[in-house]
Write a protein that holds these residues in place. Structure first.
Motif, PDB file in Angstrom:
ATOM      1  N   GLU A  68       0.811  -1.216   0.000  1.00  0.00           N
ATOM      2  CA  GLU A  68       0.000   0.000   0.000  1.00  0.00           C
ATOM      3  C   GLU A  68       0.846   1.268   0.000  1.00  0.00           C
ATOM      4  O   GLU A  68       0.302   2.370   0.089  1.00  0.00           O
ATOM      5  CB  GLU A  68      -0.904   0.033   1.235  1.00  0.00           C
ATOM      6  N   THR A  69       2.137   1.139  -0.128  1.00  0.00           N
ATOM      7  CA  THR A  69       3.036   2.277  -0.043  1.00  0.00           C
ATOM      8  C   THR A  69       3.402   2.800  -1.428  1.00  0.00           C
ATOM      9  O   THR A  69       3.637   2.022  -2.354  1.00  0.00           O
ATOM     10  CB  THR A  69       4.329   1.892   0.695  1.00  0.00           C
ATOM     11  N   VAL A  70       3.463   4.132  -1.547  1.00  0.00           N
ATOM     12  CA  VAL A  70       4.006   4.780  -2.735  1.00  0.00           C
ATOM     13  C   VAL A  70       5.346   5.392  -2.338  1.00  0.00           C
ATOM     14  O   VAL A  70       5.439   6.115  -1.339  1.00  0.00           O
ATOM     15  CB  VAL A  70       3.066   5.879  -3.270  1.00  0.00           C
ATOM     16  N   TYR A  71       6.390   5.093  -3.107  1.00  0.00           N
ATOM     17  CA  TYR A  71       7.722   5.635  -2.853  1.00  0.00           C
ATOM     18  C   TYR A  71       8.008   6.714  -3.896  1.00  0.00           C
ATOM     19  O   TYR A  71       7.682   6.550  -5.079  1.00  0.00           O
ATOM     20  CB  TYR A  71       8.772   4.532  -2.949  1.00  0.00           C
ATOM     21  N   ALA A  72       8.615   7.814  -3.474  1.00  0.00           N
ATOM     22  CA  ALA A  72       8.839   8.939  -4.394  1.00  0.00           C
ATOM     23  C   ALA A  72      10.138   9.658  -4.061  1.00  0.00           C
ATOM     24  O   ALA A  72      10.634   9.589  -2.926  1.00  0.00           O
ATOM     25  CB  ALA A  72       7.667   9.918  -4.331  1.00  0.00           C
ATOM     26  N   ALA A  73      10.676  10.353  -5.063  1.00  0.00           N
ATOM     27  CA  ALA A  73      11.885  11.163  -4.875  1.00  0.00           C
ATOM     28  C   ALA A  73      11.908  12.235  -5.953  1.00  0.00           C
ATOM     29  O   ALA A  73      11.254  12.094  -6.995  1.00  0.00           O
ATOM     30  CB  ALA A  73      13.137  10.296  -4.964  1.00  0.00           C
ATOM     31  N   ARG A  74      12.686  13.284  -5.709  1.00  0.00           N
ATOM     32  CA  ARG A  74      12.778  14.359  -6.699  1.00  0.00           C
ATOM     33  C   ARG A  74      14.186  14.941  -6.773  1.00  0.00           C
ATOM     34  O   ARG A  74      14.935  14.928  -5.796  1.00  0.00           O
ATOM     35  CB  ARG A  74      11.789  15.486  -6.420  1.00  0.00           C
ATOM     36  N   ASN A  75      14.492  15.416  -7.975  1.00  0.00           N
ATOM     37  CA  ASN A  75      15.707  16.193  -8.209  1.00  0.00           C
ATOM     38  C   ASN A  75      15.455  17.088  -9.417  1.00  0.00           C
ATOM     39  O   ASN A  75      15.296  16.596 -10.534  1.00  0.00           O
ATOM     40  CB  ASN A  75      16.909  15.288  -8.479  1.00  0.00           C
ATOM     41  N   GLU A  76      15.345  18.384  -9.190  1.00  0.00           N
ATOM     42  CA  GLU A  76      15.147  19.384 -10.240  1.00  0.00           C
ATOM     43  C   GLU A  76      13.867  19.163 -11.048  1.00  0.00           C
ATOM     44  O   GLU A  76      13.786  19.531 -12.214  1.00  0.00           O
ATOM     45  CB  GLU A  76      16.358  19.420 -11.182  1.00  0.00           C
ATOM     46  N   SER A  77      12.884  18.536 -10.446  1.00  0.00           N
ATOM     47  CA  SER A  77      11.573  18.381 -11.077  1.00  0.00           C
ATOM     48  C   SER A  77      10.544  18.368  -9.954  1.00  0.00           C
ATOM     49  O   SER A  77      10.749  17.693  -8.942  1.00  0.00           O
ATOM     50  CB  SER A  77      11.506  17.089 -11.888  1.00  0.00           C
ATOM     51  N   PRO A  78       9.445  19.103 -10.081  1.00  0.00           N
ATOM     52  CA  PRO A  78       8.564  19.331  -8.931  1.00  0.00           C
ATOM     53  C   PRO A  78       7.802  18.091  -8.473  1.00  0.00           C
ATOM     54  O   PRO A  78       7.402  17.251  -9.268  1.00  0.00           O
ATOM     55  CB  PRO A  78       7.596  20.402  -9.450  1.00  0.00           C
ATOM     56  N   LEU A  79       7.601  18.011  -7.166  1.00  0.00           N
ATOM     57  CA  LEU A  79       6.790  16.967  -6.559  1.00  0.00           C
ATOM     58  C   LEU A  79       6.253  17.498  -5.242  1.00  0.00           C
ATOM     59  O   LEU A  79       7.019  17.993  -4.402  1.00  0.00           O
ATOM     60  CB  LEU A  79       7.622  15.702  -6.329  1.00  0.00           C
TER      61      LEU A  79
END
Length: 598
Positions: A168-179
C-alpha cells in the motif's frame, strides 16, 4: 514536462483518485497517459492519446487496491505510443514506475542491465528505473532500499514514484523536477502540481531536491539522501477547487483572460497605496540592490522580463534581459553585487532554474518572480515576489503575463535609486483592473479575428514598451492557432521581414504613447504600400484611423501601463482566431504548461 499523481488511503479506491488527478493535470500538456494500481497483484493500464482513451482501456469491473500512481507523458525519448506511455514495469511486473524529467545516463544503465539479462520494451529513459529496482530486490534489498538505490544511480532531473505488488506504499523522490505531497483526511497524495488533488485536500508538503518520500495510509515520511528523517512544514493552499474550473466559459484560456482584472487587483493589494502615493512590497523589505540587474526567463516570461528591464533602465538602473537557456555566468559580468531575477510562472522552469542556480554559485543575489508558492524558484532564491495570479490552467499564459508585468512595474519602483514615489504612475497602476474590464466588455477582437482567420501569416509590430507586447502577441497566435506569426520591433520590419508581407498578411501595429507613435505610423505606411491589411492597437484612434483598416482601442494609461492593456486585445484576437479554427485552445499540440526539461 508531464504530470504525476499518486494516492494511498483506506476509504477511497485508488483508480478513481488517479483518473481524477490525471484529468486535472491535462493542462500541463501530454500525449499519452497511464495508471498502475497495487493490490495483491499490480494492474497497469496505459494508452497513447488523451485521458479519455485511457478510460476506455480500464475495465468496468471493480479494480481493487487503495494505492496507485498515474502519469501523463509529454514525449522526450521515443514517440507517443501505448508502449512508451508510463507507468513502466520491471521484467517480473512486480514494480511500476512513473517519472518526469530526463535521465541523462540511461543509455549506460540500460546497457548494463541488458548485459545482466533484463529485457526492455520501450524507447524511454524511464524504463531503466524499474529494472534497477528489480536488480536491488534480487540482491536482498527491501523495497524502500531498492527504490533508494535505484534513484541514487540516476543522473539528470527527475520526479519519480513507484508502487509494488501487494504493497500500500508509494515511494517517491525528486531532483530538479517538482513533486508535492498532499495530506488528506482519508488518504495521502503526491503530484507534480496541486490541482491534481486540490478537490481532496489543501494541506501540502513540498519535496526538496534530494529528498525521498514514503507514503502509505498511516502517513508520510520524508528522508534525505542518507535516509535520515526530515522535518517538513505543512502549508495550506489559499485557493479552492472552483478556482481551477471553467466557471461556464468554453475554455480555460477565455476564463483566464477575463480573470485579469481580479488577478491584477490581487497583485496590487496591500502593495500599492494611491492615497499615500507609495509602493511597498513587504517580502522585499530586506532586498538591497547595489549593482546591475539581470533578468533570466523563457517564453512569455521572457517577454515580461524585457518589459521589466526597460522599466528599470528608465529608472537609471543598469538592467539586461537574457533567455535563460542562453544565460552563461562564465561569459557575463555576474558578481556579488549583481541581482539576478528569474521570471517564471511555475517556479519550476528548467532553463530558468539552471540559470538561477548558476547565479547563486558565483555569489550573485537572486530573486524569483513567480506565481507558485513553495515552488523550486521560491525556495531556492534569496528573495521571492509572488504575482498572485491564482491557478492558470490554459497552457498559453494570459493572466500570469499581465500579473508579471504589473509585479515588474512595482519592482522597478522598489529598485529605483530615487525612492521618491511616482504618484501618477501609482495611480495608473491602480486603474488598470477597471480599464482591462472596459476592454473585455467592449472589444471588437472577435469580429477582427473572423475577418482574418484565413490569413497566411500574422505580423505584430511595436516600439519601446510595445516591443515585448508585439513579441507576446505573436507567440500567443503561434501557440493556440498553429498559424505562422512573427513579432518585431517596428523599426526592424524594413530590415528583411518586409519581404514576407503580402495582401494575405495582416499586420497588428501597436501604436500608443506620444514619442514613438509617429515613427510606428511610418512603418504602417510601409506595409500598407505593399497591400497588407493593418489592425492598429491604439489609445489614439483619431491619429491612426486613416492609416489602419481596423482599430482595437485601449484606454490611454501612459507609456508604461498602456502596453499592459494592449496585450489584452491581442490575447482576445488569438483566442477568437483559434476558436474559429477549432483548435485545442487549452492544450495546444506539442506544448506543456510547465517546462521542466532543458
Amino acid at each position: 514536462m508531464c504530470g504525476i499523481i499518486g494516492y494511498t488511503g483506506t476509504d477511497r479506491g485508488a483508480i478513481d483518485v488517479l483518473m481524477n488527478g490525471l484529468s486535472s493535470l491535462e493542462y500541463r500538456g501530454y500525449d499519452s497517459a497511464g495508471v498502475a494500481v497495487a493490490d495483491s497483484s499490480l494492474a497497469v493500464f496505459k494508452r497513447e492519446g488523451e485521458v479519455s482513451a485511457l478510460e476506455t482501456a480500464i475495465p468496468d469491473d471493480d479494480i481493487g487496491g487503495t494505492a496507485g500512481i498515474g502519469h501523463t507523458r509529454w514525449s522526450t525519448h521515443g514517440p507517443p505510443s501505448d508502449t512508451n506511455a508510463h507507468p513502466h514495469t520491471d521484467c517480473t511486473g512486480d514494480v511500476a514506475v512513473v517519472h518526469n524529467g530526463i535521465i541523462e545516463n540511461y543509455r549506460t544503465l540500460q546497457s548494463e542491465l541488458e548485459a545482466d539479462g533484463h529485457t526492455f520494451n520501450s524507447d524511454t529513459d524511464t524504463e531503466v528505473v524499474p529494472h534497477l529496482i528489480e536488480t536491488a530486490l534480487a540482491e536482498g534489498a527491501t523495497r524502500e532500499e531498492a527504490f533508494r538505490q535505484a534513484v541514487q544511480r540516476l543522473e539528470g532531473s527527475y520526479a519519480v514514484a513507484a508502487v509494488f505488488e501487494g504493497d500500500e506504499t508509494v515511494y517517491a523522490a525528486r531532483n530538479e523536477s517538482p513533486l508535492v505531497l498532499g495530506l488528506g483526511d482519508d488518504g495521502y497524495y503526491l503530484a507534480s502540481d496541486v490541482p491534481a488533488f486540490i478537490e481532496y485536500t489543501d494541506r501540502v508538503v513540498y519535496l526538496e531536491d534530494g529528498q525521498f518520500a514514503r507514503v502509505n495510509p498511516s502517513g508520510i515520511v520524508v528522508t534525505d539522501e542518507q535516509g535520515a528523517i526530515v522535518e517538513t512544514a505543512v502549508e495550506t493552499i489559499s485557493w479552492d477547487p472552483e478556482d481551477a474550473g471553467k466557471s461556464g466559459y468554453d475554455h480555460y484560456m477565455l476564463k483566464e483572460i477575463h480573470e485579469q482584472p481580479t488577478a491584477i487587483r490581487k497583485c496590487l493589494r496591500e502593495r500599492v497605496t494611491e492615497m499615500e502615493g507609495s509602493i511597498t512590497v513587504s517580502e522585499l523589505a530586506d532586498l538591497e540592490r547595489q549593482g546591475p540587474v539581470q533578468f533570466v526567463a523563457c517564453g512569455t516570461s521572457y517577454h515580461a522580463a524585457l518589459y521589466g528591464a526597460r522599466l528599470l533602465r528608465e529608472q537609471g538602473v543598469p538592467a539586461q534581459c537574457y533567455l535563460a537557456s542562453e544565460y552563461d555566468v562564465e561569459s557575463l559580468p555576474v558578481g556579488n553585487e549583481t541581482l539576478v531575477v528569474g521570471v517564471t510562472q511555475s517556479g519550476e522552469t528548467a532553463d530558468t532554474m539552471r540559470a538561477l542556480r548558476a547565479a547563486n554559485r558565483v555569489g550573485a543575489s537572486t530573486l524569483a518572480l513567480t506565481n507558485v508558492v513553495g515552488s523550486s524558484a521560491a525556495r531556492e532564491c534569496d528573495h521571492v515576489m509572488y504575482i498572485r495570479a491564482g491557478p492558470e490552467i490554459g497552457v498559453a499564459a494570459t493572466k500570469t503575463f499581465a500579473s508579471q508585468q504589473v509585479a515588474l512595474a512595482m519592482l522597478s519602483q522598489v529598485l529605483s535609486p530615487d525612492r521618491t514615489p511616482e504618484t501618477d504612475f501609482i495611480k495608473r497602476l491602480r486603474t488598470l483592473p477597471d480599464r482591462i474590464q472596459r476592454i473585455l466588455d467592449e472589444s471588437n477582437a472577435q469580429a477582427i479575428a473572423e475577418t482574418y482567420v484565413d490569413a497566411d501569416a500574422y505580423f505584430f509590430i511595436g516600439r519601446g514598451y510595445n516591443t515585448p507586447v508585439a513579441l507576446e502577441g505573436a507567440l500567443k497566435m503561434k501557440e493556440i492557432t498553429y498559424k505562422h506569426a512573427e513579432g518585431f520591433a517596428a523599426g526592424e520590419l524594413k530590415h528583411g521581414p518586409l519581404a514576407l508581407v503580402t495582401e494575405a498578411t495582416p499586420v497588428f501595429a501597436i501604436v500608443t504613447g506620444e514619442s514613438n507613435a509617429a515613427r510606428t505610423i511610418g512603418n504602417i505606411k510601409e506595409v500598407e504600400a505593399r497591400g497588407a491589411p493593418v489592425v492598429a492597437v491604439t489609445d489614439s484612434p483619431s491619429d491612426v484611423d486613416q492609416y489602419a483598416d481596423h482599430i482595437l482601442e485601449v484606454p490611454s494609461s501612459g507609456p508604461r501601463c498602456t502596453p499592459i492593456l494592449s496585450n489584452i486585445q491581442l490575447q482576445l484576437v488569438s483566442y477568437w482566431v483559434a476558436n474559429q479554427l477549432g483548435r485545442s485552445i487549452d492544450k495546444p499540440r506539442n506544448l506543456a504548461k510547465s517546462v521542466t526539461v532543458e
